[in-house]
Design an enzyme around this catalytic site. Structure first.
Site, PDB file in Angstrom:
ATOM      1  N   ASP A   1       2.136  28.538  79.413  1.00 55.02           N
ATOM      2  CA  ASP A   1       2.318  29.198  78.120  1.00 55.02           C
ATOM      3  C   ASP A   1       1.482  30.465  77.929  1.00 55.02           C
ATOM      4  O   ASP A   1       1.667  31.182  76.935  1.00 55.02           O
ATOM      5  CB  ASP A   1       2.057  28.200  76.975  1.00 55.02           C
TER       6      ASP A   1
ATOM      7  N   HIS B   1       0.666  26.048  87.933  1.00 55.17           N
ATOM      8  CA  HIS B   1       2.105  25.755  87.917  1.00 55.17           C
ATOM      9  C   HIS B   1       2.942  26.977  87.541  1.00 55.17           C
ATOM     10  O   HIS B   1       4.030  26.842  86.995  1.00 55.17           O
ATOM     11  CB  HIS B   1       2.394  24.583  86.972  1.00 55.17           C
TER      12      HIS B   1
HETATM   13  N1  APR Z   1      -6.139  17.030  72.506  1.00 54.48           N
HETATM   14  C1  APR Z   1      -6.439  16.444  73.684  1.00 54.48           C
HETATM   15  N2  APR Z   1      -5.553  15.815  74.451  1.00 54.48           N
HETATM   16  C2  APR Z   1      -4.288  15.745  74.003  1.00 54.48           C
HETATM   17  C3  APR Z   1      -3.888  16.314  72.780  1.00 54.48           C
HETATM   18  C4  APR Z   1      -4.876  16.973  72.007  1.00 54.48           C
HETATM   19  N3  APR Z   1      -4.610  17.557  70.822  1.00 54.48           N
HETATM   20  N4  APR Z   1      -2.567  16.065  72.607  1.00 54.48           N
HETATM   21  C5  APR Z   1      -2.157  15.377  73.672  1.00 54.48           C
HETATM   22  N5  APR Z   1      -3.193  15.170  74.537  1.00 54.48           N
HETATM   23  C6  APR Z   1      -3.183  14.493  75.839  1.00 54.48           C
HETATM   24  C7  APR Z   1      -2.248  13.326  75.911  1.00 54.48           C
HETATM   25  O1  APR Z   1      -2.892  12.180  75.400  1.00 54.48           O
HETATM   26  C8  APR Z   1      -1.979  13.238  77.417  1.00 54.48           C
HETATM   27  O2  APR Z   1      -2.932  12.423  78.061  1.00 54.48           O
HETATM   28  O3  APR Z   1      -2.732  15.399  76.821  1.00 54.48           O
HETATM   29  C9  APR Z   1      -2.151  14.667  77.891  1.00 54.48           C
HETATM   30  C10 APR Z   1      -0.862  15.365  78.278  1.00 54.48           C
HETATM   31  O4  APR Z   1      -0.317  14.720  79.386  1.00 54.48           O
HETATM   32  P1  APR Z   1       1.103  15.133  79.993  1.00 54.48           P
HETATM   33  O5  APR Z   1       2.139  15.209  78.904  1.00 54.48           O
HETATM   34  O6  APR Z   1       1.378  14.228  81.131  1.00 54.48           O
HETATM   35  O7  APR Z   1       0.875  16.647  80.477  1.00 54.48           O
HETATM   36  P2  APR Z   1       0.124  17.192  81.752  1.00 54.48           P
HETATM   37  O8  APR Z   1      -0.871  16.213  82.263  1.00 54.48           O
HETATM   38  O9  APR Z   1      -0.351  18.565  81.440  1.00 54.48           O
HETATM   39  O10 APR Z   1       1.330  17.304  82.772  1.00 54.48           O
HETATM   40  C11 APR Z   1       1.109  17.871  84.030  1.00 54.48           C
HETATM   41  O11 APR Z   1       3.395  17.585  84.615  1.00 54.48           O
HETATM   42  O12 APR Z   1       5.680  17.706  84.379  1.00 54.48           O
HETATM   43  C12 APR Z   1       4.560  18.346  84.786  1.00 54.48           C
HETATM   44  O13 APR Z   1       4.499  20.581  85.291  1.00 54.48           O
HETATM   45  C13 APR Z   1       4.328  19.704  84.199  1.00 54.48           C
HETATM   46  O14 APR Z   1       2.229  20.879  84.079  1.00 54.48           O
HETATM   47  C14 APR Z   1       2.892  19.661  83.763  1.00 54.48           C
HETATM   48  C15 APR Z   1       2.331  18.521  84.577  1.00 54.48           C
END
Ligand code: APR
Length: 262
Positions: free
Chosen positions: A109, A124
């Site tokens: 983003d 990514h």
């Molecule tokens: N503050 C802190 N943590 C948060 C918040 C917040 N406000 N909101 C959500 N989270 C946490 C969630 O609890 C979760 O553990 O962020 C985490 C997001 O996890 P995912 O949705 O799995 O995202 P991410 O780990 O970034 O995914 C990694 O997966 O599909 C791919 O390429 C995509 O870059 C992405 C990668």
């Protein structure tokens, strides 16, 4: 380090930050949730509606680009209007204080850069440019026109955003910079990610195996919490990170990390 008491965990984290000069912040979708971009695996997340095996692999894109663009168009729409939140800005302050050196993000983003961060490693890829898989022509997002899926202006094939789909390699430069950042880190912050997607997921594990303190900031406990993170701060990044910065400002202490660990 057991810091099950949240206040004690916060205090220890401030001490670690005060002693760090080359901290590495590893960030994921959770840091941008407070900017209005849902994470991937949470409720309302993109993978709830689009099975990543079907919509987010490079094979799927090659097979049926218009289908994958249905998912990409949604991603673009939420990302485009988003603005940095207090968590992104707190990381800028930690860089200005010369505590955090590198930010390695899985996010596409651009919000770390929009907030003013430097040394941002985009693991990514990014949403600013698009690439043609047929002729390798690259186009800035602003130049791609309104057609979805967007055609390549050079050969007419369908463009793909420069984001890394499953099955694609991490950009070579990001891999190298990531290695350098881990090699030189004296503290690792893991913010808003489940750290389940490899090779990103190995970074906090490598740091931990080398004895580098790992602090996790997340709404929930993750697969890192029990075995990798020395400290888990449970809460919203947009609330916890500014709190850490203001504690640093009011405490004014700078301990050596080694002093703290002894
Ligand atoms: N503050 C802190 N943590 C948060 C918040 C917040 N406000 N909101 C959500 N989270 C946490 C969630 O609890 C979760 O553990 O962020 C985490 C997001 O996890 P995912 O949705 O799995 O995202 P991410 O780990 O970034 O995914 C990694 O997966 O599909 C791919 O390429 C995509 O870059 C992405 C990668």
């Amino acid at each position: 380090m057991d810091a099950s008491d949240p206040q004690e965990a916060l205090r220890r984290t401030v001490e670690l930050l005060a002693g760090a000069r080359n901290a590495l912040a590893l960030t994921g979708a959770g840091i941008s949730v407070e900017s209005g971009i849902p994470d991937f695996r949470g409720r309302g997340g993109l993978w709830e509606r689009f099975d990543p095996q079907e919509y987010a692999t490079i094979e799927a894109f090659r097979r049926d680009p218009p289908k994958v663009w249905r998912m990409l168009a949604e991603l673009e729409e939420v990302v485009l209007g988003a603005r940095p939140n207090p968590a992104h800005r707190a990381l800028v302050e930690l860089q200005e204080k010369e505590i955090v050196r590198w930010i390695l993000t899985q996010n596409i983003d651009g919000l770390h850069q929009a907030a003013g961060s430097r040394n941002v490693i985009e693991y990514h890829g990014n949403g600013r440019t698009l690439v043609c898989l047929d002729c390798s022509h690259r186009v800035e997002h602003a130049q791609r026109g309104h057609q979805i899926p967007p055609p390549c202006p050079s050969c007419g094939a369908i463009l793909k955003p420069d984001v890394i789909l499953f099955g694609e390699l991490i950009p070579q430069r990001a891999l190298q910079q990531g290695r350098e950042a881990v090699d030189t880190a004296d503290l690792v912050l893991v913010i808003g990610t489940r750290a389940e997607v490899w090779p990103f997921a190995e970074l906090p594990r490598i740091a931990s195996s080398r004895g580098i303190p790992v602090v996790e900031i997340n709404l929930e406990r993750t697969g890192l919490s029990d075995s990798v993170a020395d400290i888990t701060l449970c809460g919203a990044a947009g609330e916890l990170l500014p709190r850490l910065v203001s504690r640093l400002d009011s405490g004014g202490l700078r301990l050596g990390v080694s002093d703290f660990l002894e």
